[in-house]
Scaffold this motif. Structure first.
Motif, PDB file in Angstrom:
ATOM      1  N   ASP A  10      38.131 -24.871  30.911  1.00 19.23           N
ATOM      2  CA  ASP A  10      39.199 -25.681  31.509  1.00 19.23           C
ATOM      3  C   ASP A  10      39.894 -24.975  32.674  1.00 19.23           C
ATOM      4  N   ALA A  11      39.517 -23.734  32.956  1.00 26.39           N
ATOM      5  CA  ALA A  11      40.241 -22.963  33.985  1.00 26.39           C
ATOM      6  C   ALA A  11      40.317 -23.666  35.347  1.00 26.39           C
ATOM      7  N   PRO A  12      39.225 -24.217  35.874  1.00 27.59           N
ATOM      8  CA  PRO A  12      39.334 -24.852  37.196  1.00 27.59           C
ATOM      9  C   PRO A  12      40.297 -26.049  37.191  1.00 27.59           C
ATOM     10  N   ALA A  13      40.185 -26.894  36.178  1.00 32.11           N
ATOM     11  CA  ALA A  13      41.048 -28.084  36.128  1.00 32.11           C
ATOM     12  C   ALA A  13      42.506 -27.685  35.919  1.00 32.11           C
ATOM     13  N   LEU A  14      42.721 -26.706  35.058  1.00 32.09           N
ATOM     14  CA  LEU A  14      44.087 -26.263  34.780  1.00 32.09           C
ATOM     15  C   LEU A  14      44.719 -25.631  36.023  1.00 32.09           C
ATOM     16  N   THR A  15      43.933 -24.877  36.764  1.00 32.41           N
ATOM     17  CA  THR A  15      44.433 -24.244  37.986  1.00 32.41           C
ATOM     18  C   THR A  15      44.899 -25.309  38.987  1.00 32.41           C
ATOM     19  N   ALA A  16      44.053 -26.292  39.219  1.00 32.74           N
ATOM     20  CA  ALA A  16      44.384 -27.334  40.206  1.00 32.74           C
ATOM     21  C   ALA A  16      45.578 -28.161  39.737  1.00 32.74           C
ATOM     22  N   PHE A  17      45.581 -28.514  38.458  1.00 28.06           N
ATOM     23  CA  PHE A  17      46.650 -29.348  37.909  1.00 28.06           C
ATOM     24  C   PHE A  17      47.981 -28.596  37.921  1.00 28.06           C
ATOM     25  N   GLY A  18      47.951 -27.341  37.444  1.00 26.28           N
ATOM     26  CA  GLY A  18      49.176 -26.549  37.404  1.00 26.28           C
ATOM     27  C   GLY A  18      49.745 -26.324  38.791  1.00 26.28           C
ATOM     28  N   ARG A  19      48.871 -26.050  39.744  1.00 27.21           N
ATOM     29  CA  ARG A  19      49.304 -25.823  41.135  1.00 27.21           C
ATOM     30  C   ARG A  19      49.972 -27.083  41.686  1.00 27.21           C
ATOM     31  N   ARG A  20      49.355 -28.230  41.436  1.00 20.51           N
ATOM     32  CA  ARG A  20      49.925 -29.483  41.954  1.00 20.51           C
ATOM     33  C   ARG A  20      51.278 -29.791  41.291  1.00 20.51           C
ATOM     34  N   GLN A  48      44.203 -17.869  35.747  1.00 18.82           N
ATOM     35  CA  GLN A  48      44.192 -18.850  34.663  1.00 18.82           C
ATOM     36  C   GLN A  48      43.126 -18.516  33.625  1.00 18.82           C
ATOM     37  N   LEU A  49      41.987 -18.034  34.093  1.00 16.73           N
ATOM     38  CA  LEU A  49      40.924 -17.614  33.165  1.00 16.73           C
ATOM     39  C   LEU A  49      41.413 -16.483  32.269  1.00 16.73           C
ATOM     40  N   ALA A  50      42.087 -15.506  32.881  1.00 20.55           N
ATOM     41  CA  ALA A  50      42.595 -14.357  32.116  1.00 20.55           C
ATOM     42  C   ALA A  50      43.613 -14.827  31.073  1.00 20.55           C
ATOM     43  N   GLU A  51      44.465 -15.774  31.455  1.00 18.71           N
ATOM     44  CA  GLU A  51      45.459 -16.273  30.497  1.00 18.71           C
ATOM     45  C   GLU A  51      44.784 -17.049  29.362  1.00 18.71           C
ATOM     46  N   LEU A  52      43.760 -17.832  29.706  1.00 13.01           N
ATOM     47  CA  LEU A  52      43.050 -18.592  28.668  1.00 13.01           C
ATOM     48  C   LEU A  52      42.346 -17.643  27.693  1.00 13.01           C
ATOM     49  N   ALA A  53      41.939 -16.485  28.194  1.00 13.04           N
ATOM     50  CA  ALA A  53      41.231 -15.518  27.342  1.00 13.04           C
ATOM     51  C   ALA A  53      42.181 -14.625  26.550  1.00 13.04           C
ATOM     52  N   ASP A  54      43.466 -14.682  26.873  1.00  7.73           N
ATOM     53  CA  ASP A  54      44.463 -13.800  26.251  1.00  7.73           C
ATOM     54  C   ASP A  54      44.827 -14.323  24.860  1.00  7.73           C
ATOM     55  N   PRO A  55      44.598 -13.538  23.806  1.00  6.08           N
ATOM     56  CA  PRO A  55      44.909 -14.036  22.457  1.00  6.08           C
ATOM     57  C   PRO A  55      46.401 -14.273  22.226  1.00  6.08           C
ATOM     58  N   GLN A  56      47.250 -13.709  23.087  1.00  2.00           N
ATOM     59  CA  GLN A  56      48.693 -13.920  22.913  1.00  2.00           C
ATOM     60  C   GLN A  56      49.182 -15.195  23.608  1.00  2.00           C
ATOM     61  N   THR A  59      47.060 -22.389  25.063  1.00  2.00           N
ATOM     62  CA  THR A  59      47.214 -23.468  26.043  1.00  2.00           C
ATOM     63  C   THR A  59      46.787 -24.779  25.415  1.00  2.00           C
ATOM     64  N   LEU A  60      47.662 -25.764  25.508  1.00  2.00           N
ATOM     65  CA  LEU A  60      47.384 -27.097  24.976  1.00  2.00           C
ATOM     66  C   LEU A  60      47.311 -28.085  26.129  1.00  2.00           C
ATOM     67  N   LEU A  61      46.339 -28.981  26.065  1.00  2.00           N
ATOM     68  CA  LEU A  61      46.156 -29.984  27.114  1.00  2.00           C
ATOM     69  C   LEU A  61      46.339 -31.368  26.515  1.00  2.00           C
ATOM     70  N   VAL A  62      46.909 -32.283  27.301  1.00  2.00           N
ATOM     71  CA  VAL A  62      46.914 -33.703  26.930  1.00  2.00           C
ATOM     72  C   VAL A  62      45.998 -34.420  27.910  1.00  2.00           C
ATOM     73  N   GLU A  63      45.078 -35.211  27.358  1.00  2.00           N
ATOM     74  CA  GLU A  63      44.152 -35.971  28.199  1.00  2.00           C
ATOM     75  C   GLU A  63      44.275 -37.451  27.891  1.00  2.00           C
ATOM     76  N   ASP A  64      44.155 -38.235  28.951  1.00  2.00           N
ATOM     77  CA  ASP A  64      44.060 -39.688  28.815  1.00  2.00           C
ATOM     78  C   ASP A  64      42.634 -40.020  29.241  1.00  2.00           C
ATOM     79  N   GLY A  65      41.765 -40.270  28.282  1.00  2.00           N
ATOM     80  CA  GLY A  65      40.341 -40.339  28.613  1.00  2.00           C
ATOM     81  C   GLY A  65      39.901 -38.975  29.104  1.00  2.00           C
ATOM     82  N   GLU A  66      39.338 -38.933  30.299  1.00  2.00           N
ATOM     83  CA  GLU A  66      38.879 -37.664  30.877  1.00  2.00           C
ATOM     84  C   GLU A  66      39.971 -36.976  31.699  1.00  2.00           C
ATOM     85  N   ALA A  67      41.053 -37.706  31.965  1.00  2.00           N
ATOM     86  CA  ALA A  67      42.062 -37.202  32.907  1.00  2.00           C
ATOM     87  C   ALA A  67      43.058 -36.281  32.225  1.00  2.00           C
TER      88      ALA A  67
END
Ligand SMILES: CC(C)(COP(=O)(O)OP(=O)(O)OC[C@H]1O[C@@H](n2cnc3c(N)ncnc32)[C@H](O)[C@@H]1OP(=O)(O)O)[C@@H](O)C(=O)NCCC(=O)NCCS
Length: 169
Positions: A10-20, A48-56, A59-67
């Motif tokens: 999810d790193a690429p999508a999270l990066t773009a979404f968080g930035r926006r 974002q990849l490093a944070e996703l890999a960090d056990p501490q 990250t939770l995502l909400v999706e509506d379909g694929e979005a």
């Protein structure tokens, strides 16, 4: 609509979404230089990849379909200023896409955040929110958070005052 834990994929999508979302939220009241410096440090794929890999970090995502329409991140670490009441965890980031504000996504995500906090044995959930972010403060108050302190958050070169809010979970 569904809530799920993020994976490394999810790193690429999270990066773009968080930035926006960060930009949409804070651009109106901050200089482009300070905002850009923060975005280039935080909302880049390697970070974002490093944070996703960090056990501490969780990250939770909400999706509506694929979005992707919202995300939240919890972070284990030292409690914020004024936070008391047993083992705590930080609600580090909490963002809902603007089209979905006021439509129940934020309370849904907060329930998942509280479940995740309890699963990590926390009894107190705390966060920092910019003193000028009144909508977020109103939402957190509705969710049972109260102001317990304050701390400085530096956006680029600008030291800003965040309120520290906390609630028992
Ligand atoms: C903070 C956030 C998650 C809250 O979700 P939401 O769906 O907007 O929340 P709600 O609509 O349920 O609650 C917001 C409350 O603020 C009120 N509000 C809206 N604009 C406001 C303003 N300018 N001043 C004061 N209150 C305001 C709303 O009316 C609502 O209260 P009400 O239900 O009593 O009417 C969402 O707004 C968001 O993602 N914002 C951008 C990112 C952000 O600021 N994240 C938090 C970082 S700490």
């Amino acid at each position: 609509m569904r809530v799920r834990r993020a994976t490394l994929a999810d790193a690429p999508a999270l990066t773009a979404f968080g930035r926006r979302l960060f930009g949409q939220t804070f651009a109106p009241e901050n200089s482009p230089g300070d905002l850009g410096a923060y975005l280039d440090e935080t909302y880049v794929e390697a970070r974002q990849l490093a944070e996703l890999a960090d056990p501490q970090v969780e990250t939770l995502l909400v999706e509506d379909g694929e979005a992707l329409i919202a995300f939240a991140q919890l972070r284990e670490g030292a409690p914020g200023s004024g936070v008391t009441g047993g083992r705590s965890i930080e609600l580090w980031r909490f963002y809902v896409d603007f089209d979905w504000h006021g439509r129940g996504v934020a309370p849904l995500l907060m329930r998942a955040v509280e479940d995740a906090a309890r699963a990590r044995d926390a009894v107190t959930l705390w966060l920092g929110v910019w003193e000028r972010n009144v909508r977020a403060q109103a939402f957190y108050r509705k969710q049972g958070f109260t102001v317990v302190g304050s701390q400085i958050f530096t956006l680029g070169s600008d030291p800003q005052r965040d309120l520290v809010m906390a609630k028992g979970v």
